[in-house]
Design a protein around this motif. Structure first.
Motif, PDB file in Angstrom:
ATOM      1  N   GLU A  68      28.431  21.451 113.573  1.00  0.00           N
ATOM      2  CA  GLU A  68      27.627  20.794 112.710  1.00  0.00           C
ATOM      3  C   GLU A  68      26.814  21.670 111.687  1.00  0.00           C
ATOM      4  O   GLU A  68      25.811  21.335 111.449  1.00  0.00           O
ATOM      5  CB  GLU A  68      26.588  20.172 113.719  1.00  0.00           C
ATOM      6  CG  GLU A  68      27.593  19.340 114.605  1.00  0.00           C
ATOM      7  CD  GLU A  68      28.165  17.829 113.886  1.00  0.00           C
ATOM      8  OE1 GLU A  68      27.895  17.787 112.533  1.00  0.00           O
ATOM      9  OE2 GLU A  68      28.949  17.092 114.496  1.00  0.00           O
TER      10      GLU A  68
ATOM     11  N   SER B 107      26.544  19.158 108.575  1.00  0.00           N
ATOM     12  CA  SER B 107      25.531  17.807 108.800  1.00  0.00           C
ATOM     13  C   SER B 107      24.226  18.762 108.681  1.00  0.00           C
ATOM     14  O   SER B 107      23.154  17.830 108.195  1.00  0.00           O
ATOM     15  CB  SER B 107      25.819  17.303 110.115  1.00  0.00           C
ATOM     16  OG  SER B 107      25.606  18.208 111.255  1.00  0.00           O
TER      17      SER B 107
ATOM     18  N   HIS C 173      21.356  17.315 106.287  1.00  0.00           N
ATOM     19  CA  HIS C 173      20.249  16.518 106.518  1.00  0.00           C
ATOM     20  C   HIS C 173      18.889  17.540 105.965  1.00  0.00           C
ATOM     21  O   HIS C 173      18.061  16.631 105.524  1.00  0.00           O
ATOM     22  CB  HIS C 173      20.059  16.720 108.210  1.00  0.00           C
ATOM     23  CG  HIS C 173      18.822  16.289 108.724  1.00  0.00           C
ATOM     24  ND1 HIS C 173      18.545  15.111 109.097  1.00  0.00           N
ATOM     25  CD2 HIS C 173      17.502  16.775 109.032  1.00  0.00           C
ATOM     26  CE1 HIS C 173      17.238  14.780 109.404  1.00  0.00           C
ATOM     27  NE2 HIS C 173      16.783  15.849 109.557  1.00  0.00           N
TER      28      HIS C 173
END
Length: 289
Positions: free
Chosen positions: A32, A35, A39
């Motif tokens: 991740e 992401s 974010h």
């Protein structure tokens, strides 16, 4: 921009980090990463710096939007080495640090940028902000054996507590406006977690200054940075929603076979919204409305 070593990065760091707030993301593996970067960019961080082993693959899209620094993150002091180097290179700049598969949430972050939040925090004469590491985990470990699933993330809605932080230098009296916080997976599976690693509080948002140093236990060498509020009223707090502990418990041979599921009676789906964290009391708005 990619640098082959921390030393190479530091030669450009004063100009590269001149405008904050800056997010420093410690990349321990390839889970991740995209992401996590996306974010924090969406929150409004001016720069995102990735510290990662040279052999970790990061997508070209992420590399194009970040500063990449090759650094062996397996070292015991890798985190403090990276953060303290940035502090020294860019005093007075607001910084934030986390690991990959971790996501910052502060009150009203869906509609207000990190810069707006820190402008208010600065007006309250605060140079640091307490953050809680809220564990995330996949509900179905047969489907997600790594315990990581952004789409089906769960968290504990209760089971968090604080204890006084005693001061050995002052006859073990409690330190002023400092507490040790516990909860989440580190509390529920404490038999697999070293005692020194069980706390979930982290001073992850701070304004750099000359002489400031991050310690290995996520506290700073300046006592006021480690406080949860100023003397006259409550202040903002934030949460770092993190798969890191769940990931480690399922990766560690000593714990993986003892855990068939992380779910219990207080598990709920994570909404990926600050409102849920506010409702659970995991973050506080202070005087910011």
């Amino acid at each position: 921009m990619r640098y082959s070593s921390l030393k190479d990065f530091l030669s450009d760091a004063p100009s590269a980090l001149a405008k904050g707030p800056v997010a420093l993301i410690m990349v321990e593996d390839e889970v991740e990463v995209d992401s996590s970067v996306r974010h924090h960019l969406d929150l409004g961080f001016k720069k995102v710096v990735l510290f990662a082993d040279a052999d970790i693959e990061v997508s070209p899209k992420v590399e194009a939007k970040t500063i990449r620094v090759d650094l062996d993150m397996r070292g015991e002091h890798a985190l403090t080495t990276a953060v303290n180097a940035c502090i020294e290179a860019a005093p007075n700049v607001w910084m934030y640090y986390c690991y990959n598969a971790e996501y910052l949430f502060y009150p009203f972050c869906e509609t207000r940028t990190i810069g707006e939040m820190l402008a208010f925090h600065t007006e309250e004469r605060r140079d640091a902000m307490l953050t809680y590491v809220v564990d995330l985990y996949a509900g179905d470990l047969s489907k997600f054996p790594s315990a990581v699933s952004v789409d089906e993330a769960m968290l504990d809605k209760t089971g968090y507590y604080a204890l006084a932080r005693n001061d050995p230098a002052n006859h073990n009296h409690p330190k002023e406006r400092q507490l040790d916080f516990y909860g989440g997976l580190r509390w529920r599976y404490e038999e697999f977690i070293p005692a020194a690693k069980r706390r979930i509080d982290r001073i992850a948002i701070f304004r750099a200054q000359k002489g400031l140093r991050l310690n290995d236990d996520h506290t700073f060498n300046v006592a006021e940075y480690n406080t949860y509020a100023c003397p006259w009223h409550h202040n903002l707090t934030a949460a770092i929603c993190s798969f890191r502990t769940a990931k480690a418990l399922k990766r560690n041979p000593g714990s993986t076979f003892a855990i068939n599921t992380f779910e219990w009676r207080n598990s709920v789906p994570f909404d990926w919204h600050s409102r849920q964290l506010l409702d659970f009391g995991l973050i506080e708005p202070g005087q910011w409305f």
